[in-house]
Design a protein around this motif. Structure first.
Motif, PDB file in Angstrom:
ATOM      1  N   MET A  64     105.335  22.955  58.559  1.00  0.00           N
ATOM      2  CA  MET A  64     104.851  24.183  59.164  1.00  0.00           C
ATOM      3  C   MET A  64     103.424  24.424  58.667  1.00  0.00           C
ATOM      4  N   LYS A  65     102.520  24.666  59.601  1.00  0.00           N
ATOM      5  CA  LYS A  65     101.131  24.958  59.241  1.00  0.00           C
ATOM      6  C   LYS A  65     100.941  26.470  59.257  1.00  0.00           C
ATOM      7  N   LEU A  66     100.453  26.990  58.192  1.00  0.00           N
ATOM      8  CA  LEU A  66     100.196  28.423  58.086  1.00  0.00           C
ATOM      9  C   LEU A  66      98.703  28.660  57.956  1.00  0.00           C
ATOM     10  N   LYS A  67      98.233  29.694  58.593  1.00  0.00           N
ATOM     11  CA  LYS A  67      96.854  30.160  58.450  1.00  0.00           C
ATOM     12  C   LYS A  67      96.923  31.563  57.884  1.00  0.00           C
ATOM     13  N   ARG A  68      96.055  31.869  56.972  1.00  0.00           N
ATOM     14  CA  ARG A  68      96.080  33.169  56.318  1.00  0.00           C
ATOM     15  C   ARG A  68      94.816  33.946  56.701  1.00  0.00           C
ATOM     16  N   MET A  69      94.999  35.241  56.883  1.00  0.00           N
ATOM     17  CA  MET A  69      93.879  36.120  57.196  1.00  0.00           C
ATOM     18  C   MET A  69      94.154  37.465  56.545  1.00  0.00           C
ATOM     19  N   SER A  70      93.159  38.090  56.032  1.00  0.00           N
ATOM     20  CA  SER A  70      93.364  39.424  55.464  1.00  0.00           C
ATOM     21  C   SER A  70      92.641  40.443  56.335  1.00  0.00           C
ATOM     22  N   LEU A  71      93.189  41.630  56.367  1.00  0.00           N
ATOM     23  CA  LEU A  71      92.592  42.725  57.128  1.00  0.00           C
ATOM     24  C   LEU A  71      92.224  43.850  56.183  1.00  0.00           C
ATOM     25  N   ARG A  72      91.168  44.563  56.529  1.00  0.00           N
ATOM     26  CA  ARG A  72      90.775  45.755  55.780  1.00  0.00           C
ATOM     27  C   ARG A  72      90.764  46.927  56.742  1.00  0.00           C
ATOM     28  N   PHE A  73      91.209  48.045  56.277  1.00  0.00           N
ATOM     29  CA  PHE A  73      91.225  49.267  57.071  1.00  0.00           C
ATOM     30  C   PHE A  73      90.366  50.306  56.389  1.00  0.00           C
ATOM     31  N   ASN A  74      89.391  50.835  57.126  1.00  0.00           N
ATOM     32  CA  ASN A  74      88.541  51.910  56.615  1.00  0.00           C
ATOM     33  C   ASN A  74      89.218  53.221  56.994  1.00  0.00           C
ATOM     34  N   LEU A  75      89.820  53.882  56.044  1.00  0.00           N
ATOM     35  CA  LEU A  75      90.595  55.083  56.335  1.00  0.00           C
ATOM     36  C   LEU A  75      89.729  56.280  56.707  1.00  0.00           C
ATOM     37  N   GLU A  76      88.416  56.109  56.642  1.00  0.00           N
ATOM     38  CA  GLU A  76      87.514  57.156  57.131  1.00  0.00           C
ATOM     39  C   GLU A  76      87.258  57.003  58.630  1.00  0.00           C
ATOM     40  N   ASN A  77      87.661  55.876  59.202  1.00  0.00           N
ATOM     41  CA  ASN A  77      87.516  55.615  60.636  1.00  0.00           C
ATOM     42  C   ASN A  77      88.856  55.938  61.309  1.00  0.00           C
ATOM     43  N   GLU A  78      88.818  56.767  62.351  1.00  0.00           N
ATOM     44  CA  GLU A  78      90.054  57.242  62.987  1.00  0.00           C
ATOM     45  C   GLU A  78      90.909  56.099  63.525  1.00  0.00           C
ATOM     46  N   ASN A  79      90.297  55.132  64.217  1.00  0.00           N
ATOM     47  CA  ASN A  79      91.076  54.016  64.764  1.00  0.00           C
ATOM     48  C   ASN A  79      91.722  53.188  63.655  1.00  0.00           C
ATOM     49  N   ASP A  80      90.975  52.913  62.607  1.00  0.00           N
ATOM     50  CA  ASP A  80      91.528  52.158  61.475  1.00  0.00           C
ATOM     51  C   ASP A  80      92.681  52.929  60.837  1.00  0.00           C
ATOM     52  N   ARG A  81      92.498  54.232  60.669  1.00  0.00           N
ATOM     53  CA  ARG A  81      93.517  55.067  60.036  1.00  0.00           C
ATOM     54  C   ARG A  81      94.806  55.078  60.873  1.00  0.00           C
ATOM     55  N   LYS A  82      94.655  55.193  62.206  1.00  0.00           N
ATOM     56  CA  LYS A  82      95.828  55.187  63.085  1.00  0.00           C
ATOM     57  C   LYS A  82      96.548  53.839  63.017  1.00  0.00           C
ATOM     58  N   ALA A  83      95.788  52.748  63.043  1.00  0.00           N
ATOM     59  CA  ALA A  83      96.397  51.412  62.964  1.00  0.00           C
ATOM     60  C   ALA A  83      97.142  51.253  61.639  1.00  0.00           C
ATOM     61  N   TRP A  84      96.510  51.713  60.538  1.00  0.00           N
ATOM     62  CA  TRP A  84      97.135  51.623  59.221  1.00  0.00           C
ATOM     63  C   TRP A  84      98.449  52.406  59.190  1.00  0.00           C
ATOM     64  N   LYS A  85      98.427  53.609  59.780  1.00  0.00           N
ATOM     65  CA  LYS A  85      99.633  54.444  59.804  1.00  0.00           C
ATOM     66  C   LYS A  85     100.739  53.764  60.600  1.00  0.00           C
ATOM     67  N   HIS A  86     100.380  53.182  61.752  1.00  0.00           N
ATOM     68  CA  HIS A  86     101.383  52.475  62.557  1.00  0.00           C
ATOM     69  C   HIS A  86     102.031  51.356  61.730  1.00  0.00           C
ATOM     70  N   LEU A  87     101.225  50.615  61.018  1.00  0.00           N
ATOM     71  CA  LEU A  87     101.772  49.518  60.213  1.00  0.00           C
ATOM     72  C   LEU A  87     102.641  50.031  59.071  1.00  0.00           C
ATOM     73  N   GLN A  88     102.233  51.142  58.469  1.00  0.00           N
ATOM     74  CA  GLN A  88     103.018  51.695  57.364  1.00  0.00           C
ATOM     75  C   GLN A  88     104.351  52.253  57.841  1.00  0.00           C
ATOM     76  N   ASP A  89     104.385  52.785  59.066  1.00  0.00           N
ATOM     77  CA  ASP A  89     105.611  53.370  59.615  1.00  0.00           C
ATOM     78  C   ASP A  89     106.564  52.301  60.158  1.00  0.00           C
ATOM     79  N   LEU A  90     106.090  51.081  60.264  1.00  0.00           N
ATOM     80  CA  LEU A  90     106.860  49.994  60.842  1.00  0.00           C
ATOM     81  C   LEU A  90     108.010  49.576  59.933  1.00  0.00           C
TER      82      LEU A  90
END
Length: 95
Positions: free
Chosen positions: A1-27
């Motif tokens: 199995m080949k895996l690729k790794r990527m990291s994401l950063r969320f700027n919680l001062e940005n509304e779109n980033d904050r909403k995406a972060w919340k969606h992931l946390q509620d998942l």
């Protein structure tokens, strides 16, 4: 199995980033699967939208029946005054 790794950063001062972060946390399921589905949905949205519209129309028309009624063309009868007017116009126009 080949895996690729990527990291994401969320700027919680940005509304779109904050909403995406919340969606992931509620998942409750896999965050990895959710991100992959979101990415694929974003890039394939035109094809997916077309299919959603097609399926919606099919579903709406599924139980509908179409009946075509053929009617005879109606002939309009002119009053005597209208007939006289038409005769006058015919004579005026040289008919």
């Amino acid at each position: 199995m080949k895996l690729k790794r990527m990291s994401l950063r969320f700027n919680l001062e940005n509304e779109n980033d904050r909403k995406a972060w919340k969606h992931l946390q509620d998942l409750s399921g896999s965050k990895n699967k959710a991100v992959i589905s979101a990415i694929n949905g974003y890039f394939e949205k035109d094809n997916n939208l077309e299919e959603v519209i097609r399926e919606t129309i099919k579903e709406c028309l599924r139980d509908m029946s179409v009946v075509q009624i053929q009617t005879e063309p109606t002939t309009e009868r002119l009053s005597e005054e209208e007939n006289e007017l038409m005769d006058s116009l015919n004579m005026f126009l040289g008919g």
